[in-house]
Enzyme design. Sequence first.
Site, PDB file in Angstrom:
ATOM      1  N   GLY A   8      66.360  32.901  65.350  1.00  0.00           N
ATOM      2  CA  GLY A   8      67.284  32.094  64.770  1.00  0.00           C
ATOM      3  C   GLY A   8      66.242  31.796  63.551  1.00  0.00           C
ATOM      4  O   GLY A   8      65.126  30.899  63.475  1.00  0.00           O
ATOM      5  N   ALA A 127      61.611  19.772  58.484  1.00  0.00           N
ATOM      6  CA  ALA A 127      61.622  20.881  57.572  1.00  0.00           C
ATOM      7  C   ALA A 127      63.094  21.264  57.500  1.00  0.00           C
ATOM      8  O   ALA A 127      64.138  20.443  58.228  1.00  0.00           O
ATOM      9  CB  ALA A 127      61.378  22.058  58.784  1.00  0.00           C
ATOM     10  N   LYS A 183      66.233  11.512  72.866  1.00  0.00           N
ATOM     11  CA  LYS A 183      66.233  12.712  71.450  1.00  0.00           C
ATOM     12  C   LYS A 183      67.565  12.247  71.169  1.00  0.00           C
ATOM     13  O   LYS A 183      68.458  11.331  69.812  1.00  0.00           O
ATOM     14  CB  LYS A 183      65.554  13.322  71.015  1.00  0.00           C
ATOM     15  CG  LYS A 183      65.928  13.940  69.636  1.00  0.00           C
ATOM     16  CD  LYS A 183      64.681  14.940  69.436  1.00  0.00           C
ATOM     17  CE  LYS A 183      65.127  15.386  67.631  1.00  0.00           C
ATOM     18  NZ  LYS A 183      64.511  17.318  67.692  1.00  0.00           N
ATOM     19  N   ASN A 187      70.230  10.671  67.838  1.00  0.00           N
ATOM     20  CA  ASN A 187      71.378  11.666  67.283  1.00  0.00           C
ATOM     21  C   ASN A 187      72.776  11.410  67.871  1.00  0.00           C
ATOM     22  O   ASN A 187      73.534  11.007  66.460  1.00  0.00           O
ATOM     23  CB  ASN A 187      71.436  13.083  67.986  1.00  0.00           C
ATOM     24  CG  ASN A 187      69.838  13.389  66.932  1.00  0.00           C
ATOM     25  OD1 ASN A 187      69.008  14.591  68.301  1.00  0.00           O
ATOM     26  ND2 ASN A 187      69.166  13.317  66.347  1.00  0.00           N
ATOM     27  N   ASN A 191      73.746  10.736  63.773  1.00  0.00           N
ATOM     28  CA  ASN A 191      74.370  11.998  63.448  1.00  0.00           C
ATOM     29  C   ASN A 191      75.833  12.298  62.622  1.00  0.00           C
ATOM     30  O   ASN A 191      76.570  11.964  62.218  1.00  0.00           O
ATOM     31  CB  ASN A 191      73.741  13.156  63.625  1.00  0.00           C
ATOM     32  CG  ASN A 191      72.742  13.375  64.202  1.00  0.00           C
ATOM     33  OD1 ASN A 191      71.978  12.640  62.950  1.00  0.00           O
ATOM     34  ND2 ASN A 191      72.266  14.519  64.467  1.00  0.00           N
ATOM     35  N   ASN A 201      70.725   8.537  56.765  1.00  0.00           N
ATOM     36  CA  ASN A 201      70.911   7.583  57.432  1.00  0.00           C
ATOM     37  C   ASN A 201      70.396   5.854  57.301  1.00  0.00           C
ATOM     38  O   ASN A 201      71.228   4.928  57.607  1.00  0.00           O
ATOM     39  CB  ASN A 201      69.884   8.032  58.505  1.00  0.00           C
ATOM     40  CG  ASN A 201      69.473   9.437  58.572  1.00  0.00           C
ATOM     41  OD1 ASN A 201      70.651  10.082  58.506  1.00  0.00           O
ATOM     42  ND2 ASN A 201      68.666   9.885  59.011  1.00  0.00           N
TER      43      ASN A 201
HETATM   44  O1  KPL Z   1      66.732  13.665  63.970  1.00  0.00           O
HETATM   45  C1  KPL Z   1      67.942  13.413  62.805  1.00  0.00           C
HETATM   46  C2  KPL Z   1      69.262  14.458  62.344  1.00  0.00           C
HETATM   47  O2  KPL Z   1      69.028  14.462  61.530  1.00  0.00           O
HETATM   48  O3  KPL Z   1      68.721  14.586  63.107  1.00  0.00           O
HETATM   49  C3  KPL Z   1      67.740  12.137  62.994  1.00  0.00           C
HETATM   50  C4  KPL Z   1      66.547  11.240  63.655  1.00  0.00           C
HETATM   51  C5  KPL Z   1      69.553  11.331  63.089  1.00  0.00           C
HETATM   52  C6  KPL Z   1      67.193  11.613  61.387  1.00  0.00           C
HETATM   53  O4  KPL Z   1      67.816  12.017  60.344  1.00  0.00           O
END
Ligand code: KPL
Length: 306
Positions: A8, A127, A183, A187, A191, A201
């Site tokens: 990937g 990244a 996490k 998210n 998200n 955000n």
């Molecule tokens: O991990 C993230 C993502 O973009 O998936 C956050 C914490 C929401 C940061 O943008």
Amino acid sequence: MTSHWILGPGAIGRLLAHSLSPITDITLIGRRALPEQQRLTTPEGEERTQRLASVTVAELASHSLPVPGFVHITTKAMAAEAALASIADVVAPTTPLVLWQNGFLAQPRLTDRWPGPVLCATTTQGAYLTGSDGVVHAGRGPTFIGDLNNQRAALAKTLAQTLGEAGFTATPVDDIRQRLWQKLAVNAAINPLVALNGVRNGELRGDAYAVRLAAVVKEVAAILKQENIAPPNGGEGEDAWLALVWQVVENTANNKASMLQDVEARRTTERGAILGPLIDSAERHGLPCGLLKELDSELAKLEAKF
Ligand code: KPL
């Protein structure tokens, strides 16, 4: 020398390949061929170009590559199982896997199904790709490595050490399940809302979104309690989760979240790996999850148009 296959070649996959390549043998594996010369832009803005070995999945069987000591799966969550299936014929079933996915979908499934060791990694390394030959390492962040059954501490330590030599800040942990859910919780709160509304955000702080965000966190906090996931930073229940989410919103105010990037690129999102496990858990425990379901079906409707 231990060989690392990286399945990937997205942003984290290529960052990993650039980082590991100077110290060990690596091969990037993807569906499409990549240019040999690959560019990395460091968080300090420095550009480095190096040759990264890569093969396509179709070519894999005809290449005599060194036997991998680790196979890193760095696809999106929804693609991890199919990606592994695509190379399963050429990899010994005892090979250690390292899963770098968001959410909590691929990790339990592959831990159950793969006969060899399965490590999970969670990282806040930032990244993004700039075409087929470039990746920008936007920000450094810690990486945690462990396995869901806590039976692979020595392997997690070995990998964390290698990643440390490669420039990652990597720590072997015995609570990776907690960390993955933590996490996932952040998210889930950020998200879907930014992806559905097409905002960065930081805009979640505005009146238009803040109330809905808090209501999502309320559902998520109750579910995590049932999953025995401790609230963050030694805090108490919903308030601790809300404080963490606002902290991440603050720290990443200018970011386009990964789910928004997926929607903008008309790609399937990771809703199944982020909202899916929360909704499943809520249903198992008889907890309310109306808002999570609403977000999930709004995202599904959007994806159906792609
Ligand atoms: O991990 C993230 C993502 O973009 O998936 C956050 C914490 C929401 C940061 O943008």
